[in-house]
Design a protein around this motif. Structure first.
Motif, PDB file in Angstrom:
ATOM      1  N   ASP A 125      40.990   5.292  18.163  1.00 20.20           N
ATOM      2  CA  ASP A 125      42.203   4.516  18.456  1.00 20.20           C
ATOM      3  C   ASP A 125      43.373   4.893  17.559  1.00 20.20           C
ATOM      4  O   ASP A 125      44.534   4.805  17.980  1.00 20.20           O
ATOM      5  CB  ASP A 125      41.911   3.012  18.306  1.00 20.20           C
ATOM      6  N   ALA A 126      43.093   5.305  16.333  1.00 19.97           N
ATOM      7  CA  ALA A 126      44.170   5.609  15.377  1.00 19.97           C
ATOM      8  C   ALA A 126      44.717   7.030  15.526  1.00 19.97           C
ATOM      9  O   ALA A 126      45.609   7.422  14.772  1.00 19.97           O
ATOM     10  CB  ALA A 126      43.661   5.401  13.950  1.00 19.97           C
ATOM     11  N   THR A 127      44.220   7.786  16.492  1.00 15.87           N
ATOM     12  CA  THR A 127      44.694   9.160  16.664  1.00 15.87           C
ATOM     13  C   THR A 127      46.172   9.177  17.033  1.00 15.87           C
ATOM     14  O   THR A 127      46.580   8.487  17.970  1.00 15.87           O
ATOM     15  CB  THR A 127      43.897   9.879  17.784  1.00 15.87           C
ATOM     16  N   PRO A 128      47.016   9.930  16.337  1.00 18.37           N
ATOM     17  CA  PRO A 128      48.445   9.995  16.668  1.00 18.37           C
ATOM     18  C   PRO A 128      48.680  10.457  18.110  1.00 18.37           C
ATOM     19  O   PRO A 128      47.945  11.306  18.634  1.00 18.37           O
ATOM     20  CB  PRO A 128      48.987  11.010  15.659  1.00 18.37           C
TER      21      PRO A 128
ATOM     22  N   VAL B  11      36.800  16.650  13.967  1.00 18.22           N
ATOM     23  CA  VAL B  11      37.845  16.407  12.967  1.00 18.22           C
ATOM     24  C   VAL B  11      38.540  15.069  13.217  1.00 18.22           C
ATOM     25  O   VAL B  11      38.832  14.323  12.268  1.00 18.22           O
ATOM     26  CB  VAL B  11      38.864  17.560  12.956  1.00 18.22           C
ATOM     27  N   LEU B  12      38.791  14.750  14.472  1.00 18.29           N
ATOM     28  CA  LEU B  12      39.465  13.480  14.785  1.00 18.29           C
ATOM     29  C   LEU B  12      38.642  12.294  14.298  1.00 18.29           C
ATOM     30  O   LEU B  12      39.192  11.327  13.747  1.00 18.29           O
ATOM     31  CB  LEU B  12      39.709  13.365  16.287  1.00 18.29           C
ATOM     32  N   GLU B  13      37.344  12.358  14.522  1.00 18.43           N
ATOM     33  CA  GLU B  13      36.491  11.247  14.064  1.00 18.43           C
ATOM     34  C   GLU B  13      36.490  11.168  12.542  1.00 18.43           C
ATOM     35  O   GLU B  13      36.557  10.075  11.967  1.00 18.43           O
ATOM     36  CB  GLU B  13      35.065  11.422  14.603  1.00 18.43           C
TER      37      GLU B  13
ATOM     38  N   GLY C 273      38.652   8.169  12.778  1.00 23.62           N
ATOM     39  CA  GLY C 273      37.624   7.283  13.305  1.00 23.62           C
ATOM     40  C   GLY C 273      37.045   6.342  12.266  1.00 23.62           C
ATOM     41  O   GLY C 273      37.324   6.454  11.065  1.00 23.62           O
ATOM     42  N   THR C 274      36.202   5.436  12.729  1.00 20.19           N
ATOM     43  CA  THR C 274      35.595   4.444  11.834  1.00 20.19           C
ATOM     44  C   THR C 274      34.068   4.448  11.917  1.00 20.19           C
ATOM     45  O   THR C 274      33.423   3.639  11.258  1.00 20.19           O
ATOM     46  CB  THR C 274      36.101   3.029  12.185  1.00 20.19           C
TER      47      THR C 274
END
Length: 248
Positions: free
Chosen positions: A117-120, A219-221, A225-226
């Motif tokens: 969810d926090a991915t730009p 990388v995104l996670e 990610g959480t």
């Protein structure tokens, strides 16, 4: 979580898969027989007159309307591509026949990977564009994945200029990023190399594009990610309690 390659295969036998809905992300896309149109091309139809003609020669175009299974969503997605007849020998002289679908486009296309969810948003948009092009142009898809790497590096605060104001290449930006985050930096470097291959016709294929998606998702996670932090919090709680943690 890696790309589900059963959803992004080069071809599908008998039926199209149930892709996740690109809008709600909770339902899956299904097609009713009445919403699928398959028609043989003119050249394929003309080839029937050839003395050596075989059903394997048939080439169809198809177009269909997929609908989200979630009643509260009911998003519609168009699908198009080519189809053919495939025959498989199952005994000495017995064949089974199946339709073979090759998808060229889904619109709007589901995301090939999950973005925290926090991915730009610039990263999400680049990956959404890449997902639309997986089949029709793996090279273009790879280029969009490379753009997501650029957006991630920018979000990490790595400047694209040198101290003297000169241009700093993405490669050198990643090398700078590696100094602070080697593991993710190594993965981004590999993703960049695959993205670069998209600049050449035939330079990258479907499997390599899906590899690039797996890499950027990793990388995104790690960055946004959480999953890891949530799990380690549970680990710490269980270790502190030396057993199950009672729910309040």
């Amino acid at each position: 979580m890696a790309v589900d390659r059963t959803l992004w295969a080069a071809s599908f036998s008998d039926a199209l898969p149930h892709w996740p809905c690109p809008t709600c992300g909770k339902g899956f896309l299904a097609i009713a027989p009445k919403d699928l149109i398959i028609k043989e091309t003119g050249p394929s139809n003309a080839a029937h007159a050839h003395e050596a003609w075989d059903p394997d020669w048939i080439e169809n175009r198809f177009v269909g309307m997929l609908e989200c299974s979630l009643p509260a969503c009911k998003e519609l997605v168009t699908v198009s591509g080519t189809s053919s007849i495939a025959q498989y020998l199952v005994d000495w002289d017995e064949y089974i026949t199946t339709d073979l679908f090759k998808v060229e486009m889904l619109s709007p296309a589901p995301m090939a990977i999950s973005c925290p969810d926090a991915t730009p948003q610039p990263i999400v948009e680049a990956l959404a564009n890449a997902s639309m092009l997986i089949w029709s142009s793996p090279e273009s898809a790879a280029n969009h994945i490379r753009q997501s790497v650029e957006a991630l590096i920018t979000d990490a605060g790595i400047p694209n200029q040198t101290a003297s104001g000169g241009f700093k290449s993405l490669h050198n930006q990643i090398l700078e990023f590696q100094k602070a985050d080697k593991e993710n930096g190594d993965v981004l470097l590999a993703t960049k190399w695959l993205g670069n291959s998209g600049s050449h016709v035939g330079g990258i294929g479907l499997d390599e594009v899906l590899d690039a998606f797996d890499m950027i998702e990793f990388v995104l996670e790690n960055r946004y990610g959480t999953i890891k932090s949530d799990l380690m919090a549970k680990v710490a709680a269980v270790n502190a309690a030396k057993g199950p943690v009672k729910k309040s």
